[in-house]
Structure formats: C-alpha cells, structure tokens
Scaffold this motif. Structure first.
Motif, PDB file in Angstrom:
ATOM      1  N   VAL A  95      35.753  31.401  49.333  1.00  0.00           N
ATOM      2  CA  VAL A  95      36.957  32.178  49.437  1.00  0.00           C
ATOM      3  C   VAL A  95      37.950  31.599  48.250  1.00  0.00           C
ATOM      4  N   THR A  96      37.822  30.217  48.005  1.00  0.00           N
ATOM      5  CA  THR A  96      38.693  29.353  46.858  1.00  0.00           C
ATOM      6  C   THR A  96      38.157  30.404  45.526  1.00  0.00           C
ATOM      7  N   LEU A  97      37.003  30.607  45.154  1.00  0.00           N
ATOM      8  CA  LEU A  97      36.530  31.422  43.975  1.00  0.00           C
ATOM      9  C   LEU A  97      37.192  32.593  44.039  1.00  0.00           C
ATOM     10  N   LEU A  98      37.073  33.525  45.162  1.00  0.00           N
ATOM     11  CA  LEU A  98      37.678  34.827  45.534  1.00  0.00           C
ATOM     12  C   LEU A  98      39.067  34.842  45.073  1.00  0.00           C
ATOM     13  N   SER A  99      39.704  34.022  45.566  1.00  0.00           N
ATOM     14  CA  SER A  99      41.259  33.730  45.713  1.00  0.00           C
ATOM     15  C   SER A  99      41.564  33.535  44.274  1.00  0.00           C
ATOM     16  N   LEU A 100      40.922  32.599  43.490  1.00  0.00           N
ATOM     17  CA  LEU A 100      41.292  32.436  41.966  1.00  0.00           C
ATOM     18  C   LEU A 100      41.053  33.594  41.309  1.00  0.00           C
ATOM     19  N   ILE A 101      39.896  34.169  41.454  1.00  0.00           N
ATOM     20  CA  ILE A 101      39.592  35.570  40.678  1.00  0.00           C
ATOM     21  C   ILE A 101      40.626  36.781  40.861  1.00  0.00           C
ATOM     22  N   SER A 102      41.117  36.796  42.260  1.00  0.00           N
ATOM     23  CA  SER A 102      42.084  37.881  42.440  1.00  0.00           C
ATOM     24  C   SER A 102      43.390  37.602  41.948  1.00  0.00           C
ATOM     25  N   ARG A 103      43.598  36.260  41.908  1.00  0.00           N
ATOM     26  CA  ARG A 103      44.922  35.769  41.538  1.00  0.00           C
ATOM     27  C   ARG A 103      45.041  36.050  39.904  1.00  0.00           C
ATOM     28  N   LEU A 104      43.998  35.601  39.521  1.00  0.00           N
ATOM     29  CA  LEU A 104      44.069  35.678  37.737  1.00  0.00           C
ATOM     30  C   LEU A 104      43.723  36.740  37.081  1.00  0.00           C
ATOM     31  N   TYR A 105      43.098  37.650  37.917  1.00  0.00           N
ATOM     32  CA  TYR A 105      42.582  39.016  37.153  1.00  0.00           C
ATOM     33  C   TYR A 105      43.590  39.549  36.367  1.00  0.00           C
ATOM     34  N   ASN A 106      43.601  39.813  35.213  1.00  0.00           N
ATOM     35  CA  ASN A 106      44.550  40.614  34.287  1.00  0.00           C
ATOM     36  C   ASN A 106      45.876  39.828  34.503  1.00  0.00           C
ATOM     37  N   ILE A 107      45.726  38.683  34.394  1.00  0.00           N
ATOM     38  CA  ILE A 107      47.344  37.743  34.578  1.00  0.00           C
ATOM     39  C   ILE A 107      48.268  38.166  33.479  1.00  0.00           C
TER      40      ILE A 107
END
Lengths: 792, 751
Positions: B73-85
């Motif tokens: 979940v941490t990874l997924l969270s990071l990915i979703s938050r940082l995607y195309n930031i």
C-alpha cells in the motif's frame, strides 16, 4: 460509566462494555451490582415478591380508605399555598405602573395590536406568546389605535395595560409553586423545595421579566410545567397505562409544545425531556419480564404523545396565526410576491385584475423572489446609463447599458416579453401564453433595448458574466439576447408562465447560465443599485425570479384591447389563495433564515460569558421626570450562590465518580442514582439552555439567561438537600448548615429589598443612593437630569 | 494490484472459516448447554479455544502478510501521489497563497496569515532543500511556473500526503487486529481522488493530514504498550504523540480537534487505570503526570518554539506590518519604525498619527471624499485604515487658538481641549448628533471646516487613561481617549467595513457609550523638530508579547473571514454527500477537487450500517439475548474501534456546523480519513456477517466474490474519476461534445 438503575442479570454486564477500549479488560466485573432504586421508573425484577407484599399491604390500606364511602380527602400544602400567594403578591403589586412602554413591550404590544387588526407581521419567534397576549388584550377591549414608537412612550388612557400585563404576571407567579413541586418530585425535602421557591420569588430578574408584556413569564411557566409533568409521569412508571400516566405524559408533550411555540429556546427543554424519556425507555428494554408487544406499545404511546402531537400542535398554532392575519402590513416585503398577494390590500390591491398568464407582448416587472437580506426585495431594472469602460481593478467592461436590481418600484422596472422571431410587441389575439421551456427576449420598456448577456466578467463578481441591455456598437460583439424560461415550481412540463405564482429561472441560451442577483451593491456609477449577473451555477435561490405586476401591451384599438383583456383569464377579485402549507413553509423558512440585526449593537447587550457573573444589567424604562427606573438585574446573592452550586454539584459528582471507580461507595445505590438523575435533569438543563448561546451570532440580552436561572436555583436546592442528608452523619453540622442556609435566605431578601426600586420603578432614588447601589462598576443605572459635568 | 489482494485473501479466508466454524459449533453447543442447564466448565473451556484461535489468527497472519501488505500500500500510495506531479505547470488554486508564503520565509519578509506558521515554514524548507530560491511571485492561480523549481515542493507535500495511507493501515490494525479492515481502510483512502488531489499540490492540507494521522497512530501505538507502562517504547510513543499534536496545531487551528480526540482517548485510558484496583494510587498519579508532561507541557513548548523560529526567521519588513502594533513593527528590518528615534512627548503643533489600541486597530484616516447622500450630512469621510499612508497624519492644536511659529513649545497633557486637523485636507476632526453610516446608534465623525477653522463641534478632550489630569502624553505608550466636548462621546472604531464608497476602510464613529473599553488610541508616529528625539528601543516587545500579539491578530483575522452578502460558500452538509467540489485549475489542464463519489457515498452507508449493527446488538443484549462468547468479544472489539473512529470523524466534522466563517470543501478531508477507516472496519464486519449467514460450503465462494467485487468496484471508480486529479482537457462537462459528460453524476459538479 454505568449510571444504570436497573439490575441486569450478570451476563448482561459484560455486553455493556462495547464501548470499552480494551477488549481484555475485566475490571468492571469486579464491581458490585447496582441496587434497585425505588420509583425511578424502572421495574424491579429482583424484588417482585417483596413488591407484591408491599402491594398487598397497600391494598389493605386502600381497602380501609374505601370503607369511608362518603368522605372527601383534601390536602393542602400550606407552604406551597403561601408561596403562591407571595408570588402573586410580588408579581401583581403595582402592575399598572409605569403606564408606558417598557423595553420589548414596544414589539409585543404592537404585535398584539396587529392581531386585533388582522394585519400580517413578521417576527423571528413563533407566535404563541403574542397570540396569548392578543387574547388577553382582546378580552379587555384592545381595539385602540395606539401608536407607540419608542420605549418610554405613554400608553393611551384606553389601552388595557393592567389586563395585558396580568397574563404574563399570573403565569410567571405560577412558576413558583411549579418550582416547588418540581423539587418535591425530584425527591428533595420540602425545606429544599421551599428554598428554591423563595429564591425564585426574590429574584429581581425573574420578577421584572414576568411583570410586563414580555414572553419570558409565559415561557418559564410552560418550561416548568413540562418539566413537572414529566417528573410526575416518571414517578408513575409503576402504574403504566393508567389514566394519570396518560394525563401527565400528554401534558408533558403539550406544555413543551407551548414552550417552544413561544420562543425556540423552548426546544432545549423538550430535548432534555426527550433524552430522559429515551433513557427510561432503554432501561425498560432491560426488563425481561415485559413482552416485546408491551414494549412496542410503550414506544408507540411515547412517540405519538411526544412527537406527533407536538408537531401537530405546533403547526396548528401557525394555522391560527396565519388564518388570523389576513391583511397586508408593514413586513410584507420580507415575503414572496405570492405570499403578499394572498394578503388583503398591499400587493393584492395592486395586482388585482391583472391577466394571469404571461404572453408574448406582456409588460411585466420581475421581482427577485428570495431576497438575500430580508425586507429588501428588488426588481430587475435598467436605465440609460452604461457600464464604465474600465473598473478600478483594471478589468474592462462591455460599455453597454447597465442592468441592475433595484429596491424600489420604478418606471424603469418594466420589461416587455417579446417573441424572438417577431418584431411586434403587441399581444396576439387571443394572447399566446409563454410556457415552460419557451425562448423569449426581454425588452426594456423605456429604453427598448433587449436583455443580453455575454462572456465579459461582471463588475463586482468577476466569476460571473455581465448582464446588459444590448447596444449595437457595430463591433464584433453580437447580441446574445435569447433566454429560456424555466418554471421552477411547475407541476407539469407544459405549464404556462403565470404571474406571481410561477417561480422562474431565465437561462441564457448561448452560455446556459442563469440570471442572478448577487446582492452586492454597485458603486456610484451604478447608483448603488444591486448587481445582476448570470451564474454558471444555475440551481440556487438567487437565480429565481417572478412576475409581480403585469399588463398586456396596449394597441391602438383601445376598444378591441379592452375586449381582449376582458376575455382573457383574470385574477379573481379575491386575493390569491395560497394553501396553508405553502405559507407555513415559507414563513418557517424565512424565520430560520432571517439573520436578524447581526450588525446591531446595543448599549445593554451582553455576551453569554457575562451572564453568570451578572456583569451587565438592561435598562427597561426610565421616568421622564425623575429617577424612577426599571432595570433587568438579577438578585446577585441568588445568582452567585446558585452558580457556585452548579460548579459544586459537578465537583461532588466527579468526586463520587472517582471514588466509585476505586470501588469506594459512599452513597447507597438508590441515593447515588437519584443524585445522578437530579444532576442530569438540573445541571443538564442548565447547560442545555446556556451553552448554545455561545454559538449564536445575534445580539443577546440578559433575559435569554432566565431559563438557566430557574435551573440553577433548583441545583442550589438539590445541593443543599444533598449536603444536609450527608451532614447527618456528623453531629452539629446539620444545625450549622441550617444556620448557613437561613443566613443565605436573609441575604437574598436583603439584596432583593435593596434592588427593588429598580424592579418596581416606584421610588425616585437620589443620585447618591443610585451610585451606592452600583455594586459592580459594570452596572449601569441611569441618573436623571444631572447638569452635564464640567470638562475634566 | 488485484493479484496481491487475492494472495492476501487466501491468507485470511482460512482464519475466517475457522472463526466461523467455531462460532457455529459454539452456538450449537451453547444451545445444547442452555437446555442442559448451562455447563459452566465446558463454556470456559470453549472460550479458551476461541481465544487461542483469535490469537492464532492475529499472529500467523500478522508477521509476513502484514508487512507485505504494508509495503504494497505504501508503494501504491507513493506511485499514485507522485505520478505526473509536475503537471499542471502552473499555479493551482491556493498554491498562490502557500507558495507565496513559503517564498516569504525564504526571503525572510514578514507577513500575516490566519494560520500558525509550521505548515508554511515546512513549505519554505522544502523549497530551500530542492533548490527553489523564493523568487517566483505566485501572483494568481493559472500563472505558468516556467523555469521555477516548484516540483520539489510538490513532491515533498505529496510524500507527506502519501504517508497517510500506510498510517491509516497501521492505525486500523492497532484498533482491530484485523488485516481485512486495515486493508480496506487503506484502499479507501488510497483510491479517493479527493485526498489524492489535495496531496499533490503545495498546500497545507497534505501536511495537516499527515500530522493528524501521525498523532492518531502514535497515540494508538502508545496505548498498545499499556501492559508495559513506563518502558522506553511507552515513553517514546507518548512523547511522539505530544510532538505531533503540537505540529498539527502548528499548521492550522483545526489541529485543535485532534488534540481533543487524543485528550478524550487519554482521559478514557486514565479512567480505566483509575478503576484498576491492582494499581496503587501513587502509580495512578505517576500515569497522570507522565501524560500531562508529554501531552500538555511538551506540545506547548514545541508550539512556542515553532513561533520562536517563525519570528526569528521573519525579521524583515513585509506586507504584514500594518496588522501589528507599533512596538511589534519596530523589530522588523526595513520598517519605518525600525531603529527609529522620535520625540517622546507630544506638543501642540506636532504632526502625529493615531492608532487605535486594539488588535487589528487601524490609523485614524481621512481623504478627499465625502460621505454619500444616504448618510447625511455630506461632510468629509473619517475612517480607520490598516496601512501606512500620508493621509493618516494629523496636526494637534489648542482648541481655541491657531498655533504661531514663534509660540513657546507647550506639551499636551491629559485633560486638554484640543482640535485635530487633518494635514492633507486641512479639515478638523468633527462630530455631531447624526447617526454613523453603519452603526446607527453611534454618531458620525467627519472632517469639517476649511483650512483648519471649523466650529465648536471640533473640540475634543484628550485624556490619558489611568493617569490623573495633567499627565504628559507619551508617544506610543500612553493610552488616550478622545471625548467629544459637546456630544460627550468617545472617538471609536471597530471591525465594520464601509462599503465601496468608503474604500473598504473601517468605520470610525463617536460612541456615546462612555464605558466602551476599546475606544483607546495611541500616538504612533510624531514629527516635531522643536522636541528632542528619544530612541524607540525602550519599547521593544519581549518574545512573549510578540507571541501573544501574533495570536490576537490571527484570531481577529480568522473571525473576519465572513462570507460576504450573496456569496455562495460551501456548507458542511454538502461535504459528506460530495455535493460540490472545488475547481483547482481552470485552464487547459483542468483539475477538480471532488471526493470519489463511490467512496464518499459508501462511507455514508457504512456509518448507517454501523448504527444499525450496534443498535441491533445492544438491543438484543439488553433484551437478555445470549450469544456465543467469542462472537460477542469479536463484536465488542469491532464496535469499540468503530466508536473511536466515529468520534474522530465527529470531532473533525461537527464543529464546522456552527461556524460562521467562510468554509471550503477541503475542510472535510481530515474527517474523511476517520470516516474511511470506520468504513474499512464495517466492510470487514459485513463480510464476516455474510459468511456466517451462508452455509459452510459456500463460505469461501461468497468471501471471494464479495471482497473481489468491493475491491474491483473501488478500483474501477478510481479509474473512472482519476482524470479529475491527473488533469482533464477539452470542453467542460455540460457542453455537448465533452468526454467528461459521463462523469457528471450530479448536476452540481462543475467538471
């Protein structure tokens, strides 16, 4: 916390730990089982046999009583009787003095007068109190044309001052025996009840407030009555479904309805009682000897008598209110056109005989239906002035003709509904009505320019579009003046646009935005009229409009036109009929939405935090000739000691609670649960009536605190009773306590006596005396006719 | 993602089955037992078995699965938050404020904001760390960043926002010891597009949410050490709780709610300890003192330290000066009062500025404009104005004679009759029995007369409060009252803003209430070359004074955020039902803050479900219905977790109802976090209920179907609504050829 009064079987004790944070925690199992409490409304599963025995004994006694068939039993509580007399005496003495408007009598006497004249008025408080005043006035021949415009104005000789003040005064006096009885029903000793009664009699604030045509006397009466009947009902729990049981339950519902129909603060008493009823019912659920059916019956009876009946009663009071007030009056502007037109005179007189349906070629005035600040209606308006080319913030405008919302009736408020495809402005024969969904143009009557909107930021609300009357500057900016009519309150989709009744929204065809009045005032170039824009968010009250005045455009052939209008559907000569529910709901909406005078500042207004400390008084009346004056000011001895009692009561409660948590049980279970119950009712009532005021924005006055005064006086009685019963464990202490309370009562009477000139307004004090009575330097008494002091 | 869920699913389904089987057999057994008149012995034995089973479930599942799920979940969270930031490359919504304030910290310019400083200081710090130089203006939303290094700040905010998801996971685990609940809770927050949008920009909200979740987690962690009181972990987590509480309130004052929450948890805990007879009273006091130290004293110190840093960093004059008192301003480099020296006393003929002595009080001001016709008489306007301006200057004169250049210097003393002449317009300060424009019960103050000659209504008595008549007036120090000689009223001003004709300045009045405590003024600046100068250093305020003044100004600023007439503001009832969002970016790359409707509405349903479950359970219990003990215990864990989460939600949501200030949709998100965690627990409970209801053979199937459909539904809704946060282009949704028309589920959404 286990404040349960029943004895649940051991297994149940564990299930009640649902809210506990630690599943493994077994501490509570070590606690002893609470004991059964007499008369708290709960059954006693464990003691049934014993109870049976008691009942048999009672039966025997009853049998013995019955053997005297022709005797009547009569019991008088002399103390209570004397208290009532004293209360009546204190409240009625010099009731007719002063013969002048005292404080809010200015409003309430006027409202009562309006009832007798059947003129509609608007007030943020519900109508029962004013209705009762009007009834009292009606019996004493209130049909005076009195006109009082300020506090202190004298009443005319025919005005029934005494009788109109009599009703609040008598009800206010009855608060005293009710308080006495409440204390008794709370199982306090008669001495404690006497203490409470005395404090209520000798409190200057309660006394002043019930002596005039004000709401609080009645409010407090119904508050105490509902509390009293609830306690009666609760103590009758062992005789469920008996006649008395039903009587007290119904009386509870009826009296709290009356209470909250006088002022909405009454709601808090209702809430207090509802919470207690719910708790009692919860305890009832734990009684496994009762069948489910029986429980459902209990629930149904309570719901019916405490919810349905009050709601019906409340609505009924409004029904009377609205059916009494049938004539147009000073507050019409607050209401919608439809509401106004349903009153006699006023707008109805103006719109009588207008054609009902708006047709192509109609001349109309468009009113903004839900005025943003009450009493400030406005009409769609335009005039031969243009928007300034540049605003101070550098944005540009279209420089076209201004469209505004104007708060006065004006010739420039007239618009003509035009069919987009035809140039003719006259009405067809027969008139072709505009329907929901039709597209129209609106042509301004005087300047003959069409209502237009385009993608230019509005002057004050840049996120909205500007609305103009289109001027063709022959530049690239084309006119966008088509508007689609949406009838908001339609019943079917092909409904015709009616005047007054139809609430419409005008959707701009090019952009889909809706015509809106933002309520913001334009600067001098807009003559301080209100801004009109179109808004992307269409579904909001600010975009709703309705036609108020209406006539068909005249044609040359006068004769034919008259014939036409004669044939078209006419508004009947009677006023528009609105159903009671429509009017009721609108009135309720306006009452809750009315912001009141938030901005109003008053020399005598006060903050809730100041109330318990009695740091401010309110001047009610001052004689024009001498230093006679009336102030709302509490008896400081009562207020301070009672407030201290509230804090002490909570302190003692917390102390006991902590001791119990450490498994030290100082009180017997029945004493403890009664202590808790009394606390819930009285301290709970105090807080419920006090804390919500911190959340309001309105200008508040000391009299909002008076319900709390009743509660805190009762807390004082309860606390002294409790301390007295405790003190019996040690010798000498009881007599010391008695002496202390006697001393307190003496102080109360003394303080009352000293402040009574400001209560009755009967004595003109000398300046030094008044200065001597300013016990706190924040108090503000008035001193008459002193020469202005020399400059310091 | 889906595969991971399944692998985990297998891990728990077995324990579910076991639990369920156990429940059933026990139910049967208890039935029998009841018939056989309750065999207590076997009951106790069965309880032990259940306890073992539950313990089993937690230990076996926890070690490996727990951590693998946490990491994923941490990874997924990071990915979703940082995607195309980095998109959009322009200023979005409130980035304009917080970016600006971050820049001011970098430039060390003093400013005023209604929120406490920690959040903005962190933003500034992020900026420095990632090479931003504070040079960008952040003038208005939509400005292109160009070369500015803004991404670092966004990334840091997004990281804090991303941490919320694993924190929710761990918190729910601590509350329920159920992997399923924790996972659901984490998923709900992970897949909510609203939380996602808020986390991805330079805003205070991700920082705020992080601190709130951190406080909750550390408190729960601390409580989980309750069987090892005063151990080092116990102390660490207790202290951390205090630290994060201080940080929360250091970002925004809504941090108060989390403090309340932790406070209630702590009181409850202490109450339990008090009730435990095995703990001596001395121990209880020790427990109490430990908490008081870490949860009261420590946060206060940290909070003060935050302000210390704030005031130390911002030592240059900026645009916030005017909100603060003269003494405060004298500490700011570049301010006119910095290191200045001025005459200490006031003499007749001096040019002075008068500042009202209350928080946010302005300077007495006038200008070449008249009161409008609605507020007669049409004399010159007198207002108070928060900013420095030459129009704030007044000449103080004797009431009855004009000053002559060769007059001896005469100091103004308390009790003197004076006239105040506006230096620019040369009109006298004047009042009369006419209602003031806004406060109708007070009197109008106006500028009157020509070239300094007016009438008797220009005469004022000047008084030094608290000193006898004859006291010499001191610059900046003396508290003055100006009493109108004829009308007997006090020169006064308050928070009411004049409309457009008064240039939004504050109304000045003459208040007939002679007890008005706020009608006090002080001389701030004085120019008079006849008088000797004195240094202003003596008035420099201590840190405590500056700290208290900052708070008074902030409180005032907060209460001043009232909606204007006719303005639509978001109301609290709209938030849980996801009624209307907020436009973050309106240009090409459009971003719209809106909660994932499936999740928001699902949360509402979960709240209702919880109430239903709880009522059903308690009413049954109250009616003497007996249940299997393991099942009851399980329910009690669930319900107690739910109550705490519900309390968290209520504390972060309900206080907004009575607030009259301007509210926005994003105020709901801290409450949403609690709501989502509650929903996770309830979802888990619902699944268990379903499994116990169906026959054994279908249990596994039902489990997979239900969990699978819930998860895929959530993911689908996220997929559907993710453009709201990752950016949309093309026509807006209510236009015909928009590809977003399908997303406009409610008419009120402006997608």
């Amino acid at each position: 916390m286990e404040i349960q009064s029943t004895t649940p079987p051991p297994a149940d004790r564990q299930r009640e730990r649902v809210t506990s944070f630690y599943p493994q925690d077994d501490i509570r199992q070590l606690m002893p089982e609470p004991q059964r409490v007499e008369g708290d409304g709960s059954p006693m599963p464990g003691n049934l046999e014993e109870r049976g025995r008691n009942l048999q004994e009672n039966d025997r006694i009853l049998q013995a009583e019955k053997s005297k068939p022709f005797s009547v039993q009569f019991e008088v509580d002399v103390v209570q009787f004397l208290l009532t007399l004293a209360a009546l005496g204190s409240r009625l003495w010099m009731l007719g003095h002063p013969r002048a408007v005292v404080f809010d009598e200015l409003h309430f006497a006027k409202f009562a007068l309006l009832y007798t004249k059947k003129i509609f008025f608007f007030d943020v408080h519900p109508p029962l109190g004013k209705l009762l005043l009007a009834v009292a006035g009606g019996f004493s021949g209130l049909e005076d044309n009195a006109d009082f415009d300020h506090i202190g104005a004298g009443y005319s000789p025919t005005f029934p001052v005494y009788t109109m003040r009599l009703l609040p005064a008598v009800l206010g006096s009855l608060v005293v025996p009710l308080v006495y009885q409440i204390a008794v029903e709370l199982r306090l000793s008669r001495w404690a009840a006497l203490l409470a009664g005395l404090c209520v009699i000798f409190d200057n604030a309660l006394l002043v407030q019930s002596r005039f045509m004000l709401m609080e006397g009645m409010l407090l009466f119904f508050m105490c009555l509902s509390l009293y009947s609830y306690l009666k009902f609760r103590n009758l729990a062992h005789r469920q479904f008996s006649v008395q049981w039903f009587f007290w339950l119904s009386l509870t519902g009826v009296s709290f309805t009356c209470n909250l129909s006088i002022k909405y603060v009454g709601f808090f008493t209702a809430a207090l009682i509802m919470i207690q009823i719910a708790k009692d019912y919860w305890n009832l659920l734990g009684d496994v000897t009762k069948s489910d059916l029986c429980l459902v019956k209990h629930l149904f009876v309570r719901a019916f008598l405490l919810l349905t009946v009050p709601v019906l009663g409340y609505v009924f009071i409004f029904y009377i209110h609205l059916s009494l007030l049938t004539k147009a009056g000073p507050h019409d502007n607050i209401m919608t056109s439809a509401f106004q037109a349903s009153l006699e005179g006023g707008l109805a007189a103006l719109t009588k005989g207008q054609p009902l349906n708006v047709a192509y070629g109609s001349q109309i005035t468009l009113r903004h239906t839900h005025s943003l600040s009450p009493g400030k209606p406005c009409w769609l308006h335009s005039h031969a002035h243009v928007y300034p080319i540049r605003y101070p913030d550098g944005r540009g405008s279209s420089h076209q003709q201004q469209v505004t919302c104007y708060v006065f009736k004006d010739i420039n408020n007239w618009w003509i509904v035009k069919h987009p495809d035809r140039n003719l402005l006259v009405v067809d024969e027969p008139p072709k009505p505009v329907k929901h969904g039709d597209v129209v143009q609106l042509v301004h009557g005087i300047t003959s320019r069409a209502l237009n909107s385009h993608d230019v930021a509005a002057p004050l609300t840049p996120q909205n579009q500007e609305v103009t009357c289109y001027i063709d500057y022959n530049i690239s900016m084309a006119s966008q003046n088509l508007w689609k009519v949406e009838i908001v309150n339609r019943k079917s989709d092909d409904e015709a646009w009616q005047i007054i009744n139809s609430h419409i929204r005008l959707h701009h065809l090019g952009t889909g935005q809706a015509l809106k009045s933002t309520g913001k005032q334009l600067p001098d170039w807009g003559f301080f009229q209100l801004e009109v824009t179109t808004d992307r968010v269409t579904d909001q009250p600010a975009t709703v409009w309705n036609v108020e005045e209406h006539r068909y455009t005249k044609i040359q052939d006068k004769e034919g036109q008259t014939r036409d209008i004669a044939h078209s559907e006419m508004i009947p000569t009677e006023p528009t009929r609105l159903s009671f529910w429509t009017k009721f709901l609108e009135l309720q909406y306006k009452m809750f939405m009315a912001k009141g005078d938030v901005e109003m500042e008053h020399k005598y207004s006060s903050e809730p935090i100041q109330w318990p400390f009695l740091s401010k008084n309110v001047a009610y009346w001052m004689s024009p000739n001498n230093n006679q004056q009336i102030h709302l000011i509490g008896n400081p001895v009562v207020w301070y000691s009672a407030f201290l009692s509230v804090i002490l009561y909570v302190g003692v409660f917390v102390f006991y609670l902590m001791r119990r948590q450490r498994a030290c049980y100082d009180l017997s279970e029945s004493d403890w649960s009664n202590f808790v119950f009394v606390g819930e009712i009285l301290v709970g009532g105090y807080l419920l009536h006090y804390l919500p005021f911190f959340l309001t924005d309105r200008t508040l006055f000391l009299h909002s605190y008076l319900p709390c005064v009743i509660y805190k006086i009762l807390v004082m009685a309860a606390l002294s009773d409790h301390l007295y019963s405790l003190s019996n464990r040690i010798s000498y202490i009881p007599s010391l306590l008695t002496i202390f309370v006697l001393g307190l009562v003496t102080c109360v009477v003394w303080a009352f006596y000293r402040l009574s000139p400001f209560t009755y307004g009967s004595i003109s004090l000398r300046t030094e005396e008044i200065l001597g009575l300013m016990w706190r330097d924040t108090w503000d008494f008035l001193i008459h006719a002193t020469p202005s002091p020399p400059p310091q | 993602m889906a595969t991971k869920k399944k692998s985990h699913g297998k891990g728990t389904i077995d324990s579910y089955k076991e639990l369920k089987e156990d429940v059933k057999s026990r139910e049967k057994r208890t039935n029998v037992e009841e018939k056989d008149d309750l065999d207590l012995k076997s009951n106790a034995k069965s309880n032990e078995i259940v306890k073992e089973l539950v313990a089993d479930q937690s230990t076996t599942a926890s070690t490996r699965t727990y951590y693998s799920m946490l990491i994923s979940v941490t990874l997924l969270s990071l990915i979703s938050r940082l995607y195309n930031i980095d998109k959009p490359a322009h200023v979005c919504w409130d980035e304009t404020h917080f970016g600006k304030m971050g820049s001011w910290y970098i430039k060390r310019e003093f400013f005023f904001d209604v929120h406490p400083p920690l959040g903005k200081m962190l933003i500034g710090l992020f900026g420095i760390l990632t090479g931003y130089d504070g040079g960008f203006a952040f003038a208005k939303p939509g400005d292109e960043y160009g070369e500015t290094r803004y991404i670092g700040m966004r990334v840091c905010c997004a990281m804090m926002g991303a941490a919320v998801v694993p924190l929710a996971y761990m918190s729910v685990w601590l509350l329920t010891k159920s992997l399923m609940s924790s996972l659901f809770a984490a998923l709900l927050i992970l897949l909510d597009v609203g939380t996602l949008t808020l986390s991805r920009h330079i805003l205070l909200d991700p920082i705020m949410m992080f601190f709130i979740m951190m406080s909750t987690y550390s408190q729960l962690k601390f409580l989980s050490y309750r069987d090892r009181p005063f151990s080092s972990q116990w102390w660490i987590w207790l202290a951390l709780t205090g630290l994060f509480l201080a940080s929360s309130i250091g970002v925004k004052f809504v941090g108060l709610f989390i403090i309340l929450y932790v406070g209630i948890l702590t009181v409850n805990d202490l109450w339990k300890i008090l009730g435990n007879q095995t703990i001596s009273l001395v121990e209880v006091v020790k427990h109490f003192v430990a908490r008081a130290l870490c949860l009261i004293i420590l946060p206060i110190l940290v909070y003060i330290a935050i302000f210390g840093v704030h005031l130390r960093i911002l030592n240059h004059s900026g645009n916030g000066d005017g909100f603060y008192s003269s003494a405060f301003q004298s500490q700011l480099i570049g301010n006119r009062l910095y290191n200045v020296s001025m005459p200490e006393n006031v003499a007749f003929g001096s040019v002075i500025t008068l500042k009202q002595r209350r928080t946010g009080g302005g300077y007495l001001h006038s200008h070449w404009h008249l009161y409008p016709e609605e507020h007669p008489p049409r004399q010159q306007q007198i207002t108070t104005y928060a900013h420095k301006d030459f129009n704030n200057e007044w000449i103080i004169k004797l009431a009855d004679q004009e000053p002559k250049p060769d007059d001896p210097v005469q100091l103004v003393v308390s009790g003197d009759l004076v006239r105040l002449e506006h230096r620019e317009t040369r009109r006298n300060l004047h009042s009369h029995h006419e209602p003031a424009p806004l406060s109708r019960r007070q009197f109008q103050v106006s500028g009157y007369g020509v070239n300094g000659s007016g009438d008797a209504n220009d005469v004022w008595v000047v008084e030094v409060v608290g000193s006898p008549p004859g006291t010499v007036i001191q610059t900046a120090k003396s508290r003055l009252r100006f009493i109108h000689y004829h009308v007997r009223c006090l020169l006064h001003s308050h928070d009411k803003k004049l409309p457009k004709w008064g240039w939004d300045q504050l109304e000045a009045t003459c208040n007939p209430n002679m007890r008005e405590p706020k009608a006090l003024w002080s001389v701030e600046e004085i120019t008079d070359n006849r008088l000797p100068n004195a240094s202003f250093e003596i008035y420099s305020p201590s840190f405590t004074e500056r700290f208290t003044e900052s708070h008074a100004v902030m409180t005032q600023g907060n209460s001043g955020l009232k909606p204007k007439e006719g303005e639509i503001t978001s109301r609290p009832w709209q938030w849980p039902i996801d009624f209307r969002g907020q436009i973050f970016s309106g240009n090409n790359h459009r971003i719209y803050l809106l909660g994932n409707p499936i999740i928001f509405w699902g949360c509402l349903v979960a709240h209702v479900l919880f109430v239903v479950y709880y009522l059903a359970h308690t009413v049954k219990a109250k009616r003497g219905h007996k249940e299997n003990k393991a099942w009851t215990e399980h329910k009690e864990t669930i319900f107690s977790a739910c109550w705490w989460l519900l309390l968290g939600w209520a504390l972060h949501y309900l206080p907004f109802w009575p607030m009259t200030r301007v509210l926005y949709f994003h105020h709901y998100f801290p409450a949403f976090l609690f709501s989502a965690m509650l929903t996770g627990v309830i979802l888990d409970h619902t699944v268990i209920l379903l499994i116990t209801l169906v026959p054994d053979s279908m249990g596994s199937m039902v489990f997979h179907t239900v969990v699978g459909s819930i998860t895929s539904g959530l993911i689908l809704s996220f997929y559907l609504f993710s453009p709201l946060t990752y950016g949309m282009d093309g026509p807006v949704s209510h236009e015909e050829d928009s590809k977003w028309a399908g997303l406009k589920w409610l008419r009120s959404w402006d997608i």
